[in-house]
Design an enzyme around this catalytic site. Structure first.
Site, PDB file in Angstrom:
ATOM      1  N   GLY A 153       0.840  -1.199   0.000  1.00 33.96           N
ATOM      2  CA  GLY A 153       0.000   0.000   0.000  1.00 33.96           C
ATOM      3  C   GLY A 153       0.871   1.243   0.000  1.00 33.96           C
ATOM      4  N   PHE A 154       1.792   1.306   0.949  1.00 36.57           N
ATOM      5  CA  PHE A 154       2.753   2.405   1.073  1.00 36.57           C
ATOM      6  C   PHE A 154       2.049   3.752   1.239  1.00 36.57           C
ATOM      7  CE2 PHE A 154       4.585  -0.869  -1.757  1.00 36.57           C
ATOM      8  CZ  PHE A 154       5.492  -1.403  -0.855  1.00 36.57           C
ATOM      9  N   ILE A 181      -0.755  -5.282   5.526  1.00 33.30           N
ATOM     10  CA  ILE A 181      -0.448  -4.661   4.234  1.00 33.30           C
ATOM     11  C   ILE A 181       0.801  -5.273   3.607  1.00 33.30           C
ATOM     12  CG2 ILE A 181      -1.654  -2.535   4.776  1.00 33.30           C
ATOM     13  CD1 ILE A 181       1.043  -1.225   5.367  1.00 33.30           C
ATOM     14  N   THR A 225      10.950 -10.427   9.895  1.00 32.86           N
ATOM     15  CA  THR A 225      10.091  -9.449   9.216  1.00 32.86           C
ATOM     16  C   THR A 225      10.637  -8.037   9.431  1.00 32.86           C
ATOM     17  OG1 THR A 225       8.589  -9.359  11.108  1.00 32.86           O
ATOM     18  CG2 THR A 225       8.013 -10.869   9.330  1.00 32.86           C
ATOM     19  N   GLY A 265       8.193   1.290  16.066  1.00 38.39           N
ATOM     20  CA  GLY A 265       7.799   1.432  14.660  1.00 38.39           C
ATOM     21  C   GLY A 265       8.991   1.433  13.729  1.00 38.39           C
ATOM     22  N   GLY A 312       8.354   0.728  10.088  1.00 35.38           N
ATOM     23  CA  GLY A 312       7.862   0.648   8.706  1.00 35.38           C
ATOM     24  C   GLY A 312       8.398   1.763   7.832  1.00 35.38           C
ATOM     25  N   GLU A 313       8.528   2.949   8.394  1.00 34.18           N
ATOM     26  CA  GLU A 313       8.888   4.101   7.579  1.00 34.18           C
ATOM     27  C   GLU A 313      10.294   4.598   7.873  1.00 34.18           C
ATOM     28  OE1 GLU A 313       4.963   6.299   6.884  1.00 34.18           O
ATOM     29  OE2 GLU A 313       4.610   5.176   8.719  1.00 34.18           O
TER      30      GLU A 313
END
Lengths: 324, 732
Positions: free
Chosen positions: B234-235, B463, B628, B696, B698-699
């Protein structure tokens, strides 16, 4: 995509008859044509599938190489004789597309692929190549990837094939078949400049097809190579590419052929560079001087002037590698 | 053994690689029909009419929906995620590629053919396509960060301090329009049964999609069922409820059959947002000892015309808090163009803003003749200088130290163009990374069966980051069960609500809810255990009991689940858990951090620029799954390499139409572009940020990559490139 009929001819003769009909188009690997059809850039009423005709032979004989138009890019690239005696062909093919596309794409289809110009490939833009007379927004628009050689006020689309650049350097000849007979056309005469008819890209007559490509055997072809420059390391069309074939005799350059891709509206031979090298000893100064002549008459648009610098660098690197 | 922290394979990996994980477009419904969007070919103006005769007569066509016959939607109220235009509600054209109609037919091919036969007549207006041309009309965002903070902040006297400073740099940086291009396109299947709507759609927020659709169609939220079991990335592009999903539901109502709408790759460039272009003006100054004395960061970002919506790219957020500097000013301005609505794209604000911030830091270090890493250490913020609070945790020093060590930074020769191998110039650059730690309320339900299997139910969605796996791990550890005994159900709006999968907050938000539900199950089991004298544990204190191998274990014995639940006459224990941030978010500043190190090689003769080595060291808090997590870090760095060198959406200035709306000419890295990437997750076992301690990741890993590469390019070539992507024409 519009509805079309698909014809599987039993022979080349049948294919030519079917292909001569109004709105007919030949389909080989389909890696380009299907995209164009999905985007409504091409809307043939009838597709004549060449798959069943054979035409896949790769023959390396005493006089030269003969590639059937339906030979797969991957098969030609991997062919031992091609790798040994015409390495620039193998290298140009391996620098093209991706393995999946090379497994489908054919020699004839590769030579007839359409430009990657984004204005051509989107029917939401006007484009003289797609719809003659509508204008060329690329000239004043996004033109970083467009041609600096051979353009006209109607079109500056770059020819996309790597293989054609290699064949141009090797003076290949195309065997064309039409319903009225067959003929042989040197690749140098095959592609047309856009002029004021950018929609007519080759000398192929309507209904005519490429049957085979022949490439002469030469010492220069044995010492040939392909250098392709691009932003992305793989799976991208050339910013600039150079095919070079060179033969030395008695310390001097005896035979030299150079062609460039990514810079011209058709695959571009570089005679000015060849002339300044012929018969000379390949000193660094001579090579630099010659490379500096590449693309002398280039006409840059707003974003693509760097291609001339890059072309000269690529020619020099290709020459240096050839004499090393 | 606890599974959290271990390098555990994805629990859904096998389903995915064998093609059995079903994505939105892959559900098979009887009687389904196919919708294909029609998009504008002008950049601004008004539709004066449609010529539909030819399209309507084509075989298989069931309906053609345009603003002339589309049902009216209730577009006034609704959650933040609802995108209100273009939903075929009026005849205005605000950008090129805007949806102006949709064709529904019995097959996809027939719908596509008819869609291309629709003729649209326009009254054309001149589109505004260039930020630079209208920069003077920049305006203050109306709801910056949803009104949670002002668009401009200031501390001290940055302009005065700048004028008086010994070492100053003043530079403008730009970042281009970029598109997310997830592998899976935007896809929706919509089905109405009376006034009940079911949608299988690819979304990063099933709850938000449910609310958005309910609002638009004027029905109760409970009548909308959203299913999104798997996503192909999705990003950020699937965060909002974008028009294609709404138009699919609209079409399904019109034809009274299920409708499937999958956007083409080209349509994705005008269907689900993008990272907007930014122009950033920075003025930084330091004293002669290398201490920052002034930072000014004026950010301008493009947005769409107000009728389409507003999105404000928050480029200055890191500048406020990353370094200890007494005088800082940050401003955010918008420039409206005839372009679609921009949106979040992996590390929104931070990715673009950090390119400018960390490039400027490098420029200042060069002006000071100071090692760039040393310069950053000299300005290390021990507490958050913007919020003026201590950090919940900050292991950035360890990131710098361990990253530099692994990269070999100490061997860097300081002068540009001083490292080479033959003709090839080598450059080493670094940058700091940071991303805020967010957390939103979430609920979860956990059911533990007598046979020792458990089901975790939570209305989040995976996602592609590993949510199924990590939630299963959290439950496995909390219930004392092996991972394979846990089944995790996500991606269904009927499940307990959870926030959107964005902002790197899923583990921090949803994980504690799963943990709370497991703890509630456990507490109930302990209660049952103590209540039943024959188990002999009635006097055992709660903290002396534990769950292990489907049994409650105490100091003087154990009781199996089957026996325990049998004694109560039940087959399972089920409990709901909910979790949200507490007052710790008031007391502490919460961010994750990282240090990025890049090596580039540049061959000047042929203009070949490649990244040859990359090291990223990160403090993302506690690691849930080493495997992951590593995938996230590597993926983020690759995303950053694309931003640095390749990604750019080309917009035709005359028409505002995108010229490279495909993945052949919109360049993203391929394997051959990706060098050896080494990642480090530094140790951090804090639990202040949230009960799991996950800050976090992810980003975070893509932030700073572009700056590290640009700084390495400067070191290699002596050329400072301030515009992304870094194009070779700037270097040859």
């Amino acid at each position: 995509m519009q509805e079309f009929s698909l014809i599987h001819p039993a022979s080349t003769r049948d294919a030519l008859v079917a292909g001569a009909a109004q709105g007919a188009k030949f389909i080989a690997g389909g890696t380009d044509l299907l995209q164009l059809m999905k985007d409504n850039v091409e809307s043939p009423a009838r597709l004549v599938d060449l798959e069943t005709l054979g035409l896949t032979d790769i023959e390396a004989g005493a006089s030269g190489l003969r590639l059937g138009a339906m030979a797969r890019m991957s098969d030609v690239a991997a062919h031992q004789a091609v790798q040994d005696d015409w390495p620039v062909i193998s290298q140009a093919l391996l620098a093209s597309a991706s393995p999946q596309i090379r497994n489908m794409g054919t020699i004839g289809g590769n030579l007839l692929q359409r430009t990657r110009c984004g204005y051509f490939r989107d029917t939401g833009f006007s484009c003289n190549k797609r719809e003659p007379g509508t204008g060329c927004p690329a000239i004043g628009g996004e033109n970083r990837m467009r041609a600096i050689l051979g353009g006209s006020e109607h079109c500056i689309a770059t020819h996309a094939s790597d293989l054609a650049v290699a064949l141009m350097a090797l003076d290949a000849t195309l065997e064309l078949h039409g319903i009225g007979g067959s003929r042989r056309v040197p690749i140098a005469e095959f592609y047309r400049l856009p002029g004021n008819t950018p929609h007519i890209e080759t000398v192929l007559h309507p209904g005519e097809m490429i049957g085979a490509v022949t490439v002469p055997r030469s010492a220069a072809a044995r010492n040939s190579r392909y250098l392709k420059l691009r932003d992305r390391a793989s799976f991208e069309f050339a910013l600039v590419s150079v095919a070079v074939a060179m033969e030395m005799a008695n310390g001097a350059i005896d035979d030299i052929r150079l062609a460039a891709g990514g810079v011209g509206t058709r695959p571009w031979r570089l005679p000015e560079v060849e002339r300044s090298l012929h018969g000379k000893a390949p000193t660094d100064a001579i090579l630099r001087d010659a490379a500096g002549r590449a693309g002398e008459h280039a006409q840059a648009a707003r974003q693509n002037g760097f291609k001339q610098t890059l072309l000269r660098g690529a020619v020099l690197r290709a020459l240096q590698t050839s004499v090393a | 053994m606890a599974s959290i922290g271990q390098p555990i394979d994805r629990v859904d990996g096998h389903l995915k690689v064998t093609g059995r994980a079903r994505y939105a477009a892959e559900f098979e419904l009887p009687d389904v029909t196919y919708a294909v969007l029609v998009q504008s070919t002008i950049g601004a103006g008004e539709i004066t009419g449609f010529d539909l005769a030819r399209a309507k007569a084509m075989p298989g066509v069931l309906a053609i929906i345009t603003p002339e016959n589309a049902p009216k939607l209730s577009i006034k109220e609704g959650p933040q995620q609802v995108v209100r235009a273009p939903l075929l509600q009026d005849m205005r054209v605000h950008y090129n590629g805007q949806h102006v109609g949709v064709v529904v037919a019995d097959t996809l091919d027939r719908a596509a053919a008819a869609a291309s036969a629709v003729r649209v007549h326009y009254r054309r207006e001149e589109p505004v396509t260039s930020m630079d041309a209208v920069l003077g009309q920049a305006y203050v965002p109306t709801r910056f960060r949803n009104g949670e903070r002002p668009p401009d902040t200031r501390r001290g006297d940055p302009d005065g301090a700048f004028s008086a400073a010994a070492i100053r740099i003043e530079a403008n940086y730009t970042t281009p329009v970029e598109h997310h291009n997830p592998m899976e396109p935007h896809a929706t299947i919509a089905r109405w049964e009376g006034d009940r709507l079911t949608v299988w759609t690819t979304t990063q927020g099933i709850s938000a999609a449910q609310q958005s659709l309910a609002t638009l169609f004027g029905i109760d939220r409970g009548k909308v069922h959203v299913l999104s079991p798997y996503l192909g990335g999705g990003f950020g592009s699937k965060g909002n409820t974008w028009p294609p999903a709404v138009i699919a539901a609209m079409a399904a109502r019109m034809v009274d059959r299920p409708v499937k709408l999958v956007t083409t790759r080209a349509q994705m460039f005008t269907s689900n947002g993008y990272r907007p272009r930014t122009i950033q003006k920075l003025r930084f100054a330091a004293d002669a000892d290398g201490r920052l004395v002034a930072m000014r960061h004026d950010g301008f970002a493009q947005t769409s015309m107000p009728a389409v919506g507003e999105f404000a790219e928050p480029v200055g957020l890191a500048t406020e808090m990353l370094y200890a500097c007494p005088n800082v000013a940050v401003t955010h301005r918008l420039v409206a163009l005839n372009a679609g609505l921009p949106t979040y794209m992996r590390a929104p604000g931070l990715a673009s803003g950090n390119f400018a911030l960390e490039s400027a830091m490098d420029e200042l270090a060069a002006a000071l003749k100071m090692d760039p890493l040393e310069f950053r250490l000299r300005n290390y913020a021990e507490q958050d200088p913007h919020e003026k609070k201590p950090y919940a945790s900050k292991a950035l020093r360890a990131c710098y130290q361990q990253g530099a060590e692994l990269f070999g930074w100490a061997r860097r020769s300081p002068e540009p163009r001083s490292m080479r191998e033959g003709d090839v110039l080598i450059g080493w650059g670094m940058a700091t990374s940071t991303y805020p730690t967010h957390r939103m309320p979430a609920k979860a339900c956990v059911r533990l069966e007598a046979d020792g299997h458990a089901v975790v139910q939570v209305g989040t969605q995976d996602i592609g980051t590993g949510t199924y796996t990590v939630m299963s791990q959290i439950a496995a550890d909390a219930l004392g069960l092996p991972l394979e005994r846990i089944r995790c159900e996500l991606g269904d709006s009927a499940l307990p609500p959870a926030p959107i999968s964005g902002g790197s907050m899923t583990v921090a938000s949803v994980g504690p809810a799963v943990l709370a539900a497991c703890q509630a199950v456990r507490d109930r089991l302990f209660e049952h255990t103590r209540a039943e004298p024959r188990f002999g544990l009635q006097n055992a204190p709660t903290d002396a009991l534990r769950l292990e191998d489907a049994a409650v274990v105490g100091p003087e014995g154990r009781v199996g689940l089957a026996e325990l639940l049998g004694s109560k006459g039940v087959e399972f224990v089920e409990a709901e858990g909910s979790a949200k941030a507490g007052e710790e978010h008031e007391r502490y500043a919460m961010h994750s951090f990282g240090a990025q190190f890049a090596e580039v090689r540049f061959d000047p003769l042929i203009g070949q620029l490649r990244v040859s080595r990359f090291v990223g060291a990160f403090d993302g808090g506690r690691v849930m799954n080493a495997k992951t997590a590593r995938s996230q870090l590597i993926g983020g760095i690759v995303y950053g390499l694309g931003m640095a060198l390749l990604e750019e959406t080309h917009v035709d200035g005359e028409t505002g139409r995108i010229v490279n709306a495909n993945v052949a000419e919109y360049l993203m890295p391929v394997n051959a572009d990706v060098p050896d990437i080494q990642t480090i997750l530094v140790a951090n076992d804090e639990r202040t940020s949230n009960p799991l301690g996950a800050k976090g990741i992810g980003e975070l890993p893509m932030v700073g990559v572009a700056a590290a590469v640009a700084n390495a390019v400067f070191h290699a070539t002596g050329v400072r490139v301030r515009d992304l992507p870094i194009r070779i024409e700037r270097l040859v």
